[in-house]
Scaffold this motif. Sequence first.
Motif, short mmCIF file in Angstrom:
data_model
loop_
_atom_site.label_atom_id
_atom_site.label_comp_id
_atom_site.label_asym_id
_atom_site.label_seq_id
_atom_site.Cartn_x
_atom_site.Cartn_y
_atom_site.Cartn_z
N VAL A 21 0.84 -1.20 0.00
CA VAL A 21 0.00 0.00 0.00
C VAL A 21 0.88 1.26 0.00
O VAL A 21 0.62 2.21 -0.74
N ILE A 22 1.93 1.26 0.80
CA ILE A 22 2.85 2.39 0.83
C ILE A 22 3.46 2.62 -0.56
O ILE A 22 3.67 3.76 -0.99
N LEU A 23 3.72 1.52 -1.27
CA LEU A 23 4.34 1.61 -2.59
C LEU A 23 3.33 1.89 -3.70
O LEU A 23 3.70 1.94 -4.87
N GLY A 24 2.05 2.04 -3.36
CA GLY A 24 1.08 2.49 -4.35
C GLY A 24 -0.04 1.54 -4.68
O GLY A 24 -0.91 1.88 -5.50
N ALA A 25 -0.08 0.36 -4.09
CA ALA A 25 -1.16 -0.59 -4.37
C ALA A 25 -2.47 -0.11 -3.75
O ALA A 25 -2.50 0.31 -2.59
N THR A 26 -3.55 -0.17 -4.52
CA THR A 26 -4.88 0.19 -4.02
C THR A 26 -5.87 -0.90 -4.40
O THR A 26 -5.67 -1.63 -5.38
N GLN A 44 4.78 -9.63 -4.61
CA GLN A 44 5.57 -9.40 -3.41
C GLN A 44 6.87 -10.19 -3.54
O GLN A 44 6.81 -11.42 -3.66
N PRO A 45 8.04 -9.57 -3.59
CA PRO A 45 8.25 -8.14 -3.44
C PRO A 45 7.63 -7.32 -4.58
O PRO A 45 7.52 -7.81 -5.70
N TYR A 46 7.27 -6.08 -4.25
CA TYR A 46 6.62 -5.18 -5.19
C TYR A 46 7.69 -4.25 -5.75
O TYR A 46 8.11 -3.30 -5.10
N GLU A 47 8.16 -4.57 -6.97
CA GLU A 47 9.35 -3.92 -7.53
C GLU A 47 9.00 -2.86 -8.57
O GLU A 47 7.89 -2.83 -9.10
N GLY A 48 9.99 -2.04 -8.88
CA GLY A 48 9.88 -1.07 -9.96
C GLY A 48 8.90 0.06 -9.71
O GLY A 48 8.42 0.70 -10.64
N PRO A 89 1.06 -14.18 -4.60
CA PRO A 89 2.19 -13.33 -4.20
C PRO A 89 3.15 -14.05 -3.27
O PRO A 89 2.78 -14.98 -2.54
N GLY A 90 4.41 -13.61 -3.31
CA GLY A 90 5.40 -14.14 -2.39
C GLY A 90 5.16 -13.66 -0.97
O GLY A 90 4.28 -12.82 -0.72
N ASN A 91 5.94 -14.15 -0.04
CA ASN A 91 5.75 -13.82 1.38
C ASN A 91 6.80 -12.87 1.92
O ASN A 91 6.70 -12.43 3.07
N ILE A 253 12.08 -5.28 -12.59
CA ILE A 253 11.12 -6.28 -12.12
C ILE A 253 11.71 -7.64 -12.44
O ILE A 253 11.85 -8.02 -13.60
N LEU A 254 12.10 -8.35 -11.40
CA LEU A 254 12.83 -9.60 -11.60
C LEU A 254 11.95 -10.84 -11.51
O LEU A 254 12.23 -11.85 -12.13
N ASN A 255 10.89 -10.77 -10.71
CA ASN A 255 10.16 -12.00 -10.41
C ASN A 255 8.66 -11.75 -10.41
O ASN A 255 7.93 -12.16 -9.51
N ALA A 256 8.18 -11.04 -11.43
CA ALA A 256 6.76 -10.73 -11.55
C ALA A 256 6.51 -10.32 -13.00
O ALA A 256 7.45 -10.08 -13.76
N PRO A 257 5.24 -10.24 -13.40
CA PRO A 257 4.95 -9.73 -14.75
C PRO A 257 5.54 -8.35 -14.95
O PRO A 257 5.62 -7.54 -14.02
N LEU A 258 5.96 -8.08 -16.18
CA LEU A 258 6.67 -6.84 -16.46
C LEU A 258 5.73 -5.64 -16.56
O LEU A 258 6.18 -4.50 -16.46
#
Length: 505
Positions: A21-26, A44-48, A89-91, A253-258
């Motif tokens: 949420v801090i990184l922008g997820a709503t 998660q992790p939430y990258e880029g 999502p990852g933990n 973004i290493l481990n999630a959709p681009l």
Amino acid sequence: MCSTRYMKKAEAYHLPNPQQVILGATVIPGVHGFRGNVNAGFPQPYEGTVATQNIETALRTAVSSLVKNPDLASGTVNGVARFQYSIKPGNNNVVTPGGNLRSSSANAYIYPSLRVKSNLVILTGHQATAIVWGKRDSSLSRASGVKFIQTPAINSIPGRVFDVTVAREVIVASGAIGSPRFLELSGVGDPRILNAAGITVEESSLIYFSVWGWLKYIIQVDLPAVGTNLQDQALNINIFAVPPNRPVSEYTILNAPLSSTVAFLDVEQVLGADAARVAGSDLLQSVSKRAKDIVSSGAFTSESGLIKILSNQATSIVDHKDPVMELSYMMAQPSFANGAPVIGTAYWNLIPQWRGTVHIKSNNPSVQPEGMYLDPRFYTVSDFDLVLKGNATRIARDIFNTSPLGDYVGEELVPGNASLPENATNAEVQAYVVSTFQPTLHPIGSVPMLPRQDGGAVSPDLVVYGTVNVRVVDSSIIPIQLSAHLSSTVYGIAEKAADMIQSKI
């Protein structure tokens, strides 16, 4: 056909954690389901997220009426939003094995069922070739079996033909390209097309017989709508380099959709209010002519039915302001130019006016791709789609030149000034679009769920017209394109179809 109830039934949503949420997820929790099979949520992790925020700010600056959309699943898609994905999502805050695992239809439904259902058998390396027809129920055809073969080499003669007996019904779920092909190979379709492919009308009690070791099939159901009304969206791209002085963590973004961010624009946001008013008026006034042209091309079967559809489609665009253009932003590192990191956008027409076809031209199921006529007929019938895409091409470039994104990226790699000069005319921009677009691969509509007299091939219970027990359950039944991606809709269709099928057992 598909209500939000069934979309929620399919979903196992993971609410964003405080860090996301801090990184922008709503999110709007009430529009999601939490007990379904398909995992969904933010990575998660939430990258880029630094680059993502720059993209969002530039979008809302360049297109001033765009608002922040808190959740695309709400049913209101206009605006700028963060992508949510069909993933588990990852933990942890670092990349770990098994984190951000894609939740596909296979691992959401099939693999769990294989562990508990002894009557579920999946044959890999095989393909169904046609329905075996039994005795008619009055004027309706009844499927009594399905023929299948080991998947042959392309353009070879298939080997041994196997069959399986149908106890209740045949469920066809091969997608908007495969399902009409399978139905036509089964003798369901336009007799003229089937005859040309070697599927002939025969006065015989035999429904199939062997020729050269493979099958020749008989026309069983006269249903010209099969293989018409094909609709895919058309995609173009912009790609910009990220300067080497940018910290890798800001855009990697290493481990999630681009794909990170998406914008859905309505007609006024693409064309401006005055041009949208003129284009919308032309769209409404040209409905009858466009319907006539599409039917004349063979891409639809009922002029009166298509007039209803195109009228509703035009009203949704002009009056309801349903989004007509998607801009999907992606990051990759390393990726494009000699391993340099890039940020790009793919953008496409969401509600195209064109209609195409997909038909067999051989009764040999191994003849591919020469064995099919596949003609989406992109950018035909109406100038409206091309005018939209031309303007969207300018907007896509402008956004990358708008602060803070313009301060963040470097050289434009695609299209680049050599391929599309900054001062290009509208005609030149549109010519570039036509010469460089590619299919978005969101095909729908080729076995449309509509009244039969209006150009339909399946009824509201998804049963193929002219049959008792053949049902189609995939994107081919959706009669008109959506201002959305297809996956949640198709999952919803499948869940509702499962309820309908179970109610008859």
